[in-house]
Design a protein around this motif. Structure first.
Motif, PDB file in Angstrom:
ATOM      1  N   THR B 131       0.839  -1.209   0.000  1.00 44.90           N
ATOM      2  CA  THR B 131       0.000   0.000   0.000  1.00 44.90           C
ATOM      3  C   THR B 131       0.871   1.255   0.000  1.00 44.90           C
ATOM      4  O   THR B 131       0.588   2.227  -0.713  1.00 44.90           O
ATOM      5  N   THR B 134       2.280   1.689  -3.478  1.00 46.15           N
ATOM      6  CA  THR B 134       1.237   2.152  -4.401  1.00 46.15           C
ATOM      7  C   THR B 134       0.939   3.629  -4.154  1.00 46.15           C
ATOM      8  O   THR B 134       0.695   4.395  -5.097  1.00 46.15           O
ATOM      9  N   SER B 135       0.977   4.026  -2.894  1.00 44.05           N
ATOM     10  CA  SER B 135       0.754   5.434  -2.558  1.00 44.05           C
ATOM     11  C   SER B 135       1.860   6.312  -3.130  1.00 44.05           C
ATOM     12  O   SER B 135       1.596   7.433  -3.588  1.00 44.05           O
ATOM     13  N   GLY B 137       3.480   5.746  -5.842  1.00 46.74           N
ATOM     14  CA  GLY B 137       3.156   5.870  -7.265  1.00 46.74           C
ATOM     15  C   GLY B 137       2.020   6.842  -7.505  1.00 46.74           C
ATOM     16  O   GLY B 137       2.052   7.645  -8.445  1.00 46.74           O
ATOM     17  N   TRP B 182      -3.668   7.369 -14.623  1.00 43.97           N
ATOM     18  CA  TRP B 182      -3.068   6.564 -13.551  1.00 43.97           C
ATOM     19  C   TRP B 182      -3.320   7.236 -12.200  1.00 43.97           C
ATOM     20  O   TRP B 182      -3.605   6.569 -11.204  1.00 43.97           O
ATOM     21  N   LEU B 187      -4.288   4.133  -9.702  1.00 40.45           N
ATOM     22  CA  LEU B 187      -3.529   4.082  -8.448  1.00 40.45           C
ATOM     23  C   LEU B 187      -4.388   4.408  -7.216  1.00 40.45           C
ATOM     24  O   LEU B 187      -4.253   3.728  -6.188  1.00 40.45           O
ATOM     25  N   GLY B 190      -6.202   1.360  -6.412  1.00 41.37           N
ATOM     26  CA  GLY B 190      -5.287   0.407  -5.782  1.00 41.37           C
ATOM     27  C   GLY B 190      -5.038   0.742  -4.325  1.00 41.37           C
ATOM     28  O   GLY B 190      -5.082  -0.147  -3.451  1.00 41.37           O
ATOM     29  N   VAL B 191      -4.797   2.011  -4.036  1.00 41.39           N
ATOM     30  CA  VAL B 191      -4.521   2.424  -2.651  1.00 41.39           C
ATOM     31  C   VAL B 191      -5.732   2.148  -1.760  1.00 41.39           C
ATOM     32  O   VAL B 191      -5.594   1.590  -0.669  1.00 41.39           O
TER      33      VAL B 191
END
Lengths: 328, 233
Positions: B131, B134-135, B137, B182, B187, B190-191
């Motif tokens: 996580t 991903t953050s 990114g 993204w 993203l 995802g987060v």
């Protein structure tokens, strides 16, 4: 705590991997109330920071602003795009297939393996192509025809000669003025490109595609990045790589402070000067990231918390109560 | 006319429909997350430490990041450049991101020094690290999507590192449209999903107990309220 190890099964109890089941006391804990209070507290914090510090929004550099402020610097970059000696012209993948340009560590060269995905021919895409868009410009059309029909040897003679004098050029009377010499059509080509950039037409020309809408700024950004103008501005804002630039942003803002470790490796040898520095830094960071993610599985590393004894500080109330007998 | 509603009197978990995918999924979910574990009102006494606050501070900062990001998305990417209100919302977004990372890093190191992976909580640690990455990114693509000098400089500098890994072939940091997508779709999704998974894992396994001290006496069971959970909470 119970003396019975939890989740150990038939394995020997390992204090860095296993825990003893908690049979002690429980206390009221209003999670939702805590979350709401925390939400409001963080809200007050970020509103305060926003009121006091706002956020940075420096104007971007355009080909127009660059060529207006520094026409000679623009022309110097443009001639290297035309003769194929700019940093981008010899960059390698994913822009072109310059032999030996890909970064590698031994046989490991992912840049090379993935190959060219955003092909850019700097002479054609940055100079000749945009100039061909100019209509009703017979001088430019003639210069383009003469340059394109010449041999590569002749083109090199013209561009080499022009490169030597362009540093002393001046922009006057609507054109780039250089001392007279044997530059063939190169002088009117670069002068016209500079004029085209100064009225903003080159910014649009480099964005042009087969469709009306476009959000891909790859070409103008690469052209701008090839010159020293934007780098000087970045240096003034302490954004250069040698100034920990990747984690900074314009002004006195914290930027991406979480990238400090990534940026650190660019400050130390051999990555600092290596031609494969980017791949070396990324390889180090991928390795360290895997170690961080897999700490619970790595004997020795997972014992650091117990050895450090910082947990005694974190749970000091629990241990104090335990010693005084007021808690389980 | 009277309409009668037939209400099932037996649970599908034990009835003829027990083999249903839906019934089986519910059974597994309820077993893993009984309400008192999913939303507990009591916690182990050892949670009396400020370090635990940083987990919830990270979560609420993410909420602020999401709310302010949604407002920016509603108005479009150029709004904050031309509107004072937009600039203020962008400032809220920036500072909530800074707060999010500040709290998350303290939370991460706090959990490290608690060895919070003990007791079959290793995947909870791994999802936390993923996580965090991903953050990073998500924040990075945010900087690339600002449409100002910062995004110009950061993208042209970052391209070399990304290209060196080969990822530049498909992840073009100079392509504003791609980076914006993204940043505002892939993203953040995802987060948020990873954060949800991470929190569920914490709720499932409970908060890791402290290290036992040498010579520590066994505890009493007098006030433990959650005997049904059976985990190390």
């Amino acid at each position: 705590m119970s003396a019975t190890p939890n989740q150990v099964g038939r394995r020997r109890f390992n204090p860095d991997r296993d825990v003893e089941e908690w049979h002690g006391s429980y206390v009221p804990y209003d999670l939702l109330k805590e979350a709401l209070v925390a939400f409001l507290a963080v809200g007050v914090l970020i509103i305060g920071l926003s009121v006091v510090f706002s956020s940075p929004d420096e104007q971007p550099v355009t080909l127009k602003s660059w060529s207006t402020s520094d026409p000679v610097g623009f022309a110097q970059t443009a001639i290297t795009e035309l003769d194929g000696t700019s940093a981008l012209a010899i960059y390698g993948p994913p822009y072109n297939s310059t032999p030996g340009a890909s970064q590698q560590i031994g046989f490991f060269s992912p840049e090379k393996w993935f190959g060219v995905h955003h092909p850019i021919d700097t002479a054609k895409d940055f100079v000749l192509g945009p100039l061909r868009m100019l209509s009703n410009q017979p001088v430019v059309a003639a210069a383009l025809n003469r340059y394109s029909s010449a041999s590569s040897t002749q083109q090199s003679v013209w561009t080499s000669a022009y490169e030597k004098v362009v540093t002393n050029a001046q922009f006057a009377h609507g054109a780039l003025q250089v001392t007279k010499g044997s530059y063939g059509p190169v002088a009117p080509l670069i002068s016209s490109l500079t004029s085209m950039a100064r009225i903003g037409a080159l910014d649009g020309a480099l964005l042009s595609s087969n469709q009306f809408y476009d959000t891909n700024y790859t070409k103008p950004l690469l052209f701008i990045a090839n010159g020293g103008y934007v780098a000087n501005l970045a240096g003034q804002q302490k954004l250069q790589g040698s100034q920990w630039g990747m984690m900074n942003e314009t002004g006195n803002y914290p930027g991406q402070a979480w990238l400090w470790l990534y940026t650190l490796w660019y400050q130390v040898s051999p990555m600092k000067t290596s031609t494969n520095g980017d791949l070396e830094v990324f390889s180090i960071m991928i390795g360290l990231t895997l170690v961080l993610a897999l700490v619970p599985f790595i004997p020795g590393l997972r014992s650091i918390p117990r050895w450090s004894r910082l947990y005694r500080l974190i749970w000091r109330v629990h241990y104090r109560d335990l010693k005084s007998g007021t808690s389980a | 006319m009277t309409i009668e509603t037939v209400v099932p009197t037996t649970s599908a978990d034990a009835g003829p429909d027990a083999a249903q995918w839906t019934a089986r999924a519910r059974k597994v979910a309820v077993a893993a997350f009984p309400p008192e574990r999913l939303l507990p009102d009591r916690q182990p006494a050892y949670m009396a430490s400020w370090i635990y606050v940083f987990g919830v501070l990270t979560l609420v900062s993410l909420a602020w990041v999401t709310i302010t990001g949604c407002i920016l998305a509603l108005m479009g990417p150029t709004w904050w450049h031309v509107s004072k209100v937009g600039l203020f919302v962008n400032s809220l977004h920036l500072w909530s991101v800074e707060a999010f990372f500040f709290f998350m890093v303290i939370h991460l190191w706090g959990k490290f020094f608690m060895a919070a992976w003990r007791g079959n909580r290793r995947l909870t640690w791994v999802t936390g690290v993923v996580t965090f990455l991903t953050s990073v990114g998500a924040a990075f693509t945010g900087y690339l999507s600002q449409q100002n000098f910062d995004s110009q400089w950061i993208s042209t500098q970052a391209k070399d590192g990304i290209n060196a890994t080969g990822a530049g072939a498909v992840f073009n940091v100079l392509n504003f449209g791609q980076m914006l997508m993204w940043h505002i779709v892939l993203l953040p999704a995802g987060v948020v999903l990873l954060t949800g998974l991470h929190v569920l894992m914490v709720r499932h396994r409970g908060i890791v107990p402290p290290f036992a001290l040498a010579g520590e006496t066994p505890a009493s069971n007098e006030s433990a309220p959650q005997p049904a959970t059976g985990d190390a909470q």
